[in-house]
Design a protein around this motif. Structure first.
Motif, PDB file in Angstrom:
ATOM      1  N   MET A   1       0.826  -1.188   0.000  1.00 49.06           N
ATOM      2  CA  MET A   1       0.000   0.000   0.000  1.00 49.06           C
ATOM      3  C   MET A   1       0.871   1.254   0.000  1.00 49.06           C
ATOM      4  SD  MET A   1      -3.114   0.748  -0.087  1.00 49.06           S
ATOM      5  CE  MET A   1      -4.418   1.796   0.390  1.00 49.06           C
ATOM      6  N   TYR A   2       1.974   1.202   0.757  1.00 50.43           N
ATOM      7  CA  TYR A   2       2.887   2.338   0.838  1.00 50.43           C
ATOM      8  C   TYR A   2       3.470   2.666  -0.539  1.00 50.43           C
ATOM      9  CZ  TYR A   2       6.912   5.127   2.243  1.00 50.43           C
ATOM     10  OH  TYR A   2       7.837   6.119   2.362  1.00 50.43           O
ATOM     11  N   VAL A   3       3.884   1.626  -1.267  1.00 52.76           N
ATOM     12  CA  VAL A   3       4.472   1.835  -2.589  1.00 52.76           C
ATOM     13  C   VAL A   3       3.429   2.395  -3.552  1.00 52.76           C
ATOM     14  CG1 VAL A   3       5.577   0.656  -4.539  1.00 52.76           C
ATOM     15  CG2 VAL A   3       6.177   0.031  -2.202  1.00 52.76           C
ATOM     16  N   PHE A   4       2.209   1.896  -3.478  1.00 53.99           N
ATOM     17  CA  PHE A   4       1.135   2.361  -4.361  1.00 53.99           C
ATOM     18  C   PHE A   4       0.856   3.855  -4.146  1.00 53.99           C
ATOM     19  CE2 PHE A   4      -3.465   3.087  -5.006  1.00 53.99           C
ATOM     20  CZ  PHE A   4      -3.515   2.886  -6.377  1.00 53.99           C
ATOM     21  N   ILE A   5       0.759   4.270  -2.897  1.00 48.57           N
ATOM     22  CA  ILE A   5       0.487   5.687  -2.615  1.00 48.57           C
ATOM     23  C   ILE A   5       1.694   6.538  -3.006  1.00 48.57           C
ATOM     24  CG2 ILE A   5      -0.021   7.349  -0.792  1.00 48.57           C
ATOM     25  CD1 ILE A   5      -1.644   5.215   0.606  1.00 48.57           C
ATOM     26  N   SER A   6       2.896   6.010  -2.832  1.00 53.36           N
ATOM     27  CA  SER A   6       4.088   6.751  -3.248  1.00 53.36           C
ATOM     28  C   SER A   6       4.096   6.980  -4.751  1.00 53.36           C
ATOM     29  CB  SER A   6       5.349   5.990  -2.854  1.00 53.36           C
ATOM     30  OG  SER A   6       5.439   5.862  -1.468  1.00 53.36           O
ATOM     31  N   ILE A   7       3.710   5.974  -5.499  1.00 50.24           N
ATOM     32  CA  ILE A   7       3.639   6.113  -6.957  1.00 50.24           C
ATOM     33  C   ILE A   7       2.561   7.122  -7.346  1.00 50.24           C
ATOM     34  CG2 ILE A   7       3.061   4.877  -9.087  1.00 50.24           C
ATOM     35  CD1 ILE A   7       4.457   2.419  -7.835  1.00 50.24           C
ATOM     36  N   LEU A   8       1.424   7.098  -6.645  1.00 52.49           N
ATOM     37  CA  LEU A   8       0.369   8.092  -6.925  1.00 52.49           C
ATOM     38  C   LEU A   8       0.863   9.515  -6.658  1.00 52.49           C
ATOM     39  CD1 LEU A   8      -2.943   6.506  -5.571  1.00 52.49           C
ATOM     40  CD2 LEU A   8      -2.325   7.004  -7.926  1.00 52.49           C
ATOM     41  N   ILE A   9       1.616   9.703  -5.588  1.00 51.89           N
ATOM     42  CA  ILE A   9       2.155  11.026  -5.270  1.00 51.89           C
ATOM     43  C   ILE A   9       3.109  11.482  -6.374  1.00 51.89           C
ATOM     44  CG2 ILE A   9       3.675  12.293  -3.687  1.00 51.89           C
ATOM     45  CD1 ILE A   9       2.442  10.656  -1.407  1.00 51.89           C
ATOM     46  N   LEU A  10       3.963  10.583  -6.848  1.00 46.92           N
ATOM     47  CA  LEU A  10       4.896  10.941  -7.909  1.00 46.92           C
ATOM     48  C   LEU A  10       4.165  11.291  -9.210  1.00 46.92           C
ATOM     49  CD1 LEU A  10       7.747   8.332  -7.334  1.00 46.92           C
ATOM     50  CD2 LEU A  10       7.825  10.791  -6.938  1.00 46.92           C
ATOM     51  N   ILE A  11       3.143  10.533  -9.550  1.00 38.32           N
ATOM     52  CA  ILE A  11       2.382  10.809 -10.773  1.00 38.32           C
ATOM     53  C   ILE A  11       1.657  12.142 -10.663  1.00 38.32           C
ATOM     54  CG2 ILE A  11       0.398  10.045 -12.163  1.00 38.32           C
ATOM     55  CD1 ILE A  11       1.314   7.159 -11.578  1.00 38.32           C
ATOM     56  N   CYS A  12       0.996  12.370  -9.531  1.00 35.05           N
ATOM     57  CA  CYS A  12       0.280  13.644  -9.334  1.00 35.05           C
ATOM     58  C   CYS A  12       1.253  14.823  -9.360  1.00 35.05           C
ATOM     59  CB  CYS A  12      -0.481  13.633  -8.014  1.00 35.05           C
ATOM     60  SG  CYS A  12      -1.947  12.600  -8.025  1.00 35.05           S
ATOM     61  N   SER A  13       2.421  14.653  -8.791  1.00 35.32           N
ATOM     62  CA  SER A  13       3.404  15.733  -8.779  1.00 35.32           C
ATOM     63  C   SER A  13       3.903  16.042 -10.183  1.00 35.32           C
ATOM     64  CB  SER A  13       4.593  15.367  -7.890  1.00 35.32           C
ATOM     65  OG  SER A  13       4.166  15.153  -6.572  1.00 35.32           O
ATOM     66  N   ALA A  14       4.171  15.007 -10.982  1.00 35.47           N
ATOM     67  CA  ALA A  14       4.647  15.218 -12.349  1.00 35.47           C
ATOM     68  C   ALA A  14       3.577  15.904 -13.198  1.00 35.47           C
ATOM     69  CB  ALA A  14       5.054  13.881 -12.965  1.00 35.47           C
ATOM     70  N   VAL A  15       2.327  15.460 -13.061  1.00 38.50           N
ATOM     71  CA  VAL A  15       1.233  16.077 -13.824  1.00 38.50           C
ATOM     72  C   VAL A  15       1.021  17.514 -13.368  1.00 38.50           C
ATOM     73  CG1 VAL A  15      -1.245  15.941 -14.336  1.00 38.50           C
ATOM     74  CG2 VAL A  15       0.128  13.870 -14.321  1.00 38.50           C
ATOM     75  N   LEU A  16       1.146  17.766 -12.070  1.00 38.47           N
ATOM     76  CA  LEU A  16       1.009  19.128 -11.548  1.00 38.47           C
ATOM     77  C   LEU A  16       2.083  20.047 -12.132  1.00 38.47           C
ATOM     78  CD1 LEU A  16      -0.376  21.103  -9.589  1.00 38.47           C
ATOM     79  CD2 LEU A  16       1.196  20.312  -7.835  1.00 38.47           C
ATOM     80  N   VAL A  17       3.311  19.555 -12.218  1.00 37.92           N
ATOM     81  CA  VAL A  17       4.386  20.356 -12.814  1.00 37.92           C
ATOM     82  C   VAL A  17       4.060  20.673 -14.265  1.00 37.92           C
ATOM     83  CG1 VAL A  17       6.804  20.255 -13.568  1.00 37.92           C
ATOM     84  CG2 VAL A  17       6.196  19.572 -11.259  1.00 37.92           C
ATOM     85  N   LEU A  18       3.593  19.688 -15.008  1.00 39.94           N
ATOM     86  CA  LEU A  18       3.251  19.915 -16.416  1.00 39.94           C
ATOM     87  C   LEU A  18       2.106  20.910 -16.563  1.00 39.94           C
ATOM     88  CD1 LEU A  18       3.551  16.291 -17.811  1.00 39.94           C
ATOM     89  CD2 LEU A  18       5.118  18.201 -18.156  1.00 39.94           C
ATOM     90  N   VAL A  19       1.086  20.798 -15.735  1.00 41.64           N
ATOM     91  CA  VAL A  19      -0.061  21.711 -15.814  1.00 41.64           C
ATOM     92  C   VAL A  19       0.375  23.135 -15.486  1.00 41.64           C
ATOM     93  CG1 VAL A  19      -2.263  22.306 -14.709  1.00 41.64           C
ATOM     94  CG2 VAL A  19      -1.817  19.968 -15.397  1.00 41.64           C
ATOM     95  N   VAL A  20       1.235  23.292 -14.495  1.00 47.22           N
ATOM     96  CA  VAL A  20       1.701  24.633 -14.136  1.00 47.22           C
ATOM     97  C   VAL A  20       2.571  25.212 -15.253  1.00 47.22           C
ATOM     98  CG1 VAL A  20       3.177  25.902 -12.525  1.00 47.22           C
ATOM     99  CG2 VAL A  20       1.498  24.286 -11.662  1.00 47.22           C
ATOM    100  N   LEU A  21       3.395  24.379 -15.881  1.00 45.63           N
ATOM    101  CA  LEU A  21       4.237  24.875 -16.966  1.00 45.63           C
ATOM    102  C   LEU A  21       3.434  25.264 -18.202  1.00 45.63           C
ATOM    103  CD1 LEU A  21       7.340  22.520 -16.751  1.00 45.63           C
ATOM    104  CD2 LEU A  21       7.191  24.930 -16.126  1.00 45.63           C
ATOM    105  N   VAL A  22       2.298  24.631 -18.428  1.00 46.82           N
ATOM    106  CA  VAL A  22       1.460  24.963 -19.578  1.00 46.82           C
ATOM    107  C   VAL A  22       0.818  26.329 -19.390  1.00 46.82           C
ATOM    108  CG1 VAL A  22      -0.691  24.310 -20.735  1.00 46.82           C
ATOM    109  CG2 VAL A  22       1.030  22.603 -20.297  1.00 46.82           C
ATOM    110  N   GLN A  23       0.549  26.675 -18.157  1.00 48.34           N
ATOM    111  CA  GLN A  23      -0.105  27.956 -17.887  1.00 48.34           C
ATOM    112  C   GLN A  23       0.859  29.110 -18.104  1.00 48.34           C
ATOM    113  OE1 GLN A  23      -1.723  27.981 -13.975  1.00 48.34           O
ATOM    114  NE2 GLN A  23      -2.912  26.128 -14.292  1.00 48.34           N
ATOM    115  N   ASN A  24       0.290  30.264 -18.387  1.00 45.92           N
ATOM    116  CA  ASN A  24       1.069  31.488 -18.468  1.00 45.92           C
ATOM    117  C   ASN A  24       0.650  32.353 -17.294  1.00 45.92           C
ATOM    118  OD1 ASN A  24       2.531  33.695 -19.156  1.00 45.92           O
ATOM    119  ND2 ASN A  24       1.566  34.043 -21.141  1.00 45.92           N
ATOM    120  N   SER A  25       1.590  33.045 -16.703  1.00 43.78           N
ATOM    121  CA  SER A  25       1.262  33.823 -15.513  1.00 43.78           C
ATOM    122  C   SER A  25       0.289  34.956 -15.819  1.00 43.78           C
ATOM    123  CB  SER A  25       2.533  34.388 -14.887  1.00 43.78           C
ATOM    124  OG  SER A  25       3.164  35.242 -15.813  1.00 43.78           O
TER     125      SER A  25
END
Length: 129
Positions: A1-25
């Protein structure tokens, strides 16, 4: 369970970085490619979607980080320290004298007598003009 949640955190973090980079201030970003003199529903919806995605992913990362503390694998708590278990022999705690051992007075060594105080005469005041 720990590994599964860790992978979810990494995926959400990577997608969050991409979404923020797509935006313009200044409200451009991905939506700026669709811009014209007047803003049509497409541009506005894209900006709203990116903003909602940012907030959703940020909240997901926070909740997952707090939730992962409940499933952290914990080992049996050892009663002894690991350092003490790995020590093969006890440490010598005697203090070395480094050749400066003090001779005992009982072995015939004379100990000098304490110096006597010399009386000091009181000073007289010198008159100043």
């Amino acid at each position: 369970m720990y590994v599964f949640i860790s992978i979810l955190i990494l995926i959400c973090s990577a997608v969050l970085v991409l979404v923020v980079l797509v935006q313009n201030s200044k409200g451009g970003g991905l939506a700026s490619g669709f811009a014209s003199s007047n803003q049509v529903l497409g541009v506005r919806k894209t900006t709203d979607f990116l903003e909602k995605a940012t907030w959703t992913l940020a909240m997901a990362v926070i909740i997952l980080c707090i939730g992962i503390t409940a499933v952290i694998p914990r080992e049996k708590v050892a009663s002894n320290s690991e350092v003490l278990e790995n020590v093969s022999s006890p440490v010598n705690t005697s203090v070395p004298d480094f050749g400066i051992a003090q001779p005992d007075a009982q072995e015939g060594v004379q100990v000098p007598a304490p110096q006597q105080e010399v009386p000091v005469a009181p000073q007289q005041e010198v008159p100043t003009e």
